[in-house]
Scaffold this active site. Structure first.
Site, short mmCIF file in Angstrom:
data_model
loop_
_atom_site.label_atom_id
_atom_site.label_comp_id
_atom_site.label_asym_id
_atom_site.label_seq_id
_atom_site.Cartn_x
_atom_site.Cartn_y
_atom_site.Cartn_z
N GLY A 38 0.63 -1.52 -0.06
CA GLY A 38 -0.13 -0.12 -0.02
C GLY A 38 0.76 1.62 0.43
O GLY A 38 0.62 2.45 -0.61
N GLU A 39 2.42 1.15 0.40
CA GLU A 39 3.44 2.50 0.32
C GLU A 39 3.22 2.89 -0.91
O GLU A 39 3.18 1.45 -2.18
CB GLU A 39 4.49 2.27 0.61
CG GLU A 39 3.61 1.60 2.38
CD GLU A 39 5.29 1.59 3.25
OE1 GLU A 39 6.42 1.64 2.74
OE2 GLU A 39 5.27 1.64 4.76
N GLN A 96 -13.32 20.87 6.38
CA GLN A 96 -12.19 21.07 7.70
C GLN A 96 -11.50 22.29 8.29
O GLN A 96 -10.58 22.52 7.86
CB GLN A 96 -11.87 20.26 7.75
CG GLN A 96 -12.61 18.63 7.18
CD GLN A 96 -11.57 17.88 8.15
OE1 GLN A 96 -10.74 17.43 9.08
NE2 GLN A 96 -11.61 16.70 7.26
N LYS A 191 -29.72 26.30 6.09
CA LYS A 191 -29.01 24.16 5.93
C LYS A 191 -28.58 24.45 6.76
O LYS A 191 -27.96 25.16 7.83
CB LYS A 191 -28.31 24.00 4.94
CG LYS A 191 -28.08 22.21 5.06
CD LYS A 191 -27.02 21.95 3.01
CE LYS A 191 -25.44 22.40 3.63
NZ LYS A 191 -25.50 21.80 2.80
N THR A 223 -22.77 13.79 -1.41
CA THR A 223 -23.88 12.94 -0.44
C THR A 223 -24.56 12.97 -1.68
O THR A 223 -25.63 12.18 -2.18
CB THR A 223 -23.79 12.21 0.73
OG1 THR A 223 -24.81 13.59 1.08
CG2 THR A 223 -23.37 11.30 1.21
N GLY A 225 -27.53 14.82 -0.17
CA GLY A 225 -28.15 14.71 0.25
C GLY A 225 -28.51 16.69 0.76
O GLY A 225 -29.94 17.17 0.21
C1 R5P Z 1 -21.41 22.37 2.64
O1 R5P Z 1 -22.24 23.27 3.08
C2 R5P Z 1 -20.81 22.60 0.95
O2 R5P Z 1 -20.91 23.54 0.04
C3 R5P Z 1 -21.96 21.67 0.10
O3 R5P Z 1 -23.23 21.59 0.19
C4 R5P Z 1 -22.19 20.20 1.01
O4 R5P Z 1 -20.79 19.31 1.31
C5 R5P Z 1 -22.27 19.16 0.06
O5 R5P Z 1 -22.67 17.65 0.72
P1 R5P Z 1 -23.72 17.07 0.01
O6 R5P Z 1 -23.33 16.86 -1.52
O7 R5P Z 1 -23.23 15.18 1.22
O8 R5P Z 1 -24.74 17.46 1.22
#
Ligand code: R5P
Length: 294
Positions: A38-39, A96, A191, A223, A225
């Protein structure tokens, strides 16, 4: 300064060669030798001593492995006293950018320090997740917006009665930029993300989207979402079409099904990350940016 060569890593050759051709300079690949445990190790070709190099490297898929490859590759160039300009179409780990929960690490800051130590002199990237993230780098970072090229593509769809929506307040500036390009109004949903479970929830807003073609703009789709939640709300408000547009299409964990299943009609991304929906080439934007830096 003038560039001497573009070096591309495996998986980034298309963008790297596009930039090299446009700049009219040589292209070389970075050899990455993988071991069975894996290296890996990298091997830089000859003739790069003291040169001004552009290293093009996609940090997805496999962002952690790709980050390590970036660090080691840049060190190989710096060992030859090269000037190292890393072109990172998608900046992984950029979400992050703060300590959201006690005990977490601002990973982007650590990586910025390591990249500096590895010998990176300058970075060009596209739509880094946040402006705060840029401040964590102790080097010049050219953060280019893909909104104009995405808007150009959107215009080619020749849709009328358009509206632009952001899934969160954090993305409102980006959405406004896109909206200005296509001469439309922009709205933002609110959100919330549960920092422990990762679950998102969204507040509805009072809008009339009836018979509108809505472009939902985000920096990235992971994802799916966020986009799925907005798509459901927009369809409930009568939207004719919902077109999901993002700079970076990670599309993990059945994102495509989630988004289309929630009522969105189309997904459009750039090729900062390759996926079946990367319809907009980012190489010309990067080339224009690098030309200005030359
Ligand atoms: C988060 O603040 C980003 O701007 C994106 O809205 C987020 O990372 C999208 O992630 P996902 O598609 O999992 O909802």
């Amino acid at each position: 300064m003038g560039w001497d060569a573009v070096i591309g890593s495996a998986g980034s050759e298309d963008i790297a060669k596009g930039i090299a051709n446009s700049l009219g300079i040589g292209y070389a690949s970075m050899e990455i030798i993988k071991f069975k445990d894996g290296e890996f190790k990298v091997r830089l070709g000859h003739g790069f001593g003291g040169k001004n190099l552009i290293f093009v490297h996609r940090l997805f898929p496999d962002p952690s492995q790709k980050m390590l490859e970036l660090i080691i590759s840049c060190r190989a160039m710096k060992n030859e006293n090269a000037h190292v300009h890393a072109v990172l179409p998608y900046m992984s780990y950029a979400r992050q950018d703060k300590e959201f929960v006690n005990g977490e690490v601002v990973t982007l800051r650590v990586l910025a320090q390591v990249l500096r130590e590895a010998g990176v002199d300058e970075i060009t990237t596209v739509d880094i997740h946040s402006a705060e993230g840029l401040k964590l780098f102790d080097m010049k970072v050219n953060n280019r917006s893909a909104m104009p090229v995405l808007a150009q593509y959107a215009k080619s769809l020749k849709l009328d009665n358009v509206l632009v929506a952001s899934p969160d307040y954090g993305g409102i500036e980006r959405s406004r930029e896109f909206a200005r390009e296509i001469d439309a109004e922009a709205v933002a949903f609110e959100k919330f993300r549960d920092r422990n479970t990762g679950e998102i929830s969204m507040n509805d807003i009072d809008i009339d989207a009836s018979d509108k073609n809505v472009f939902v703009i985000d920096d990235m789709i992971a994802t799916g979402g966020s986009i799925a939640k907005v798509s459901t709300l927009l369809k409930k408000h009568g939207a004719k079409k919902v077109i999901a547009i993002a700079t970076h299409g990670l599309l993990v964990d059945n994102a495509e099904e989630r988004i289309l299943g929630a009522g969105a009609d189309e997904i459009i991304t750039t090729n900062t990350i390759l996926n079946p929906h990367s319809k907009v080439d980012i190489a010309p934007l990067l080339y224009e940016s690098l030309k200005k830096e030359a």
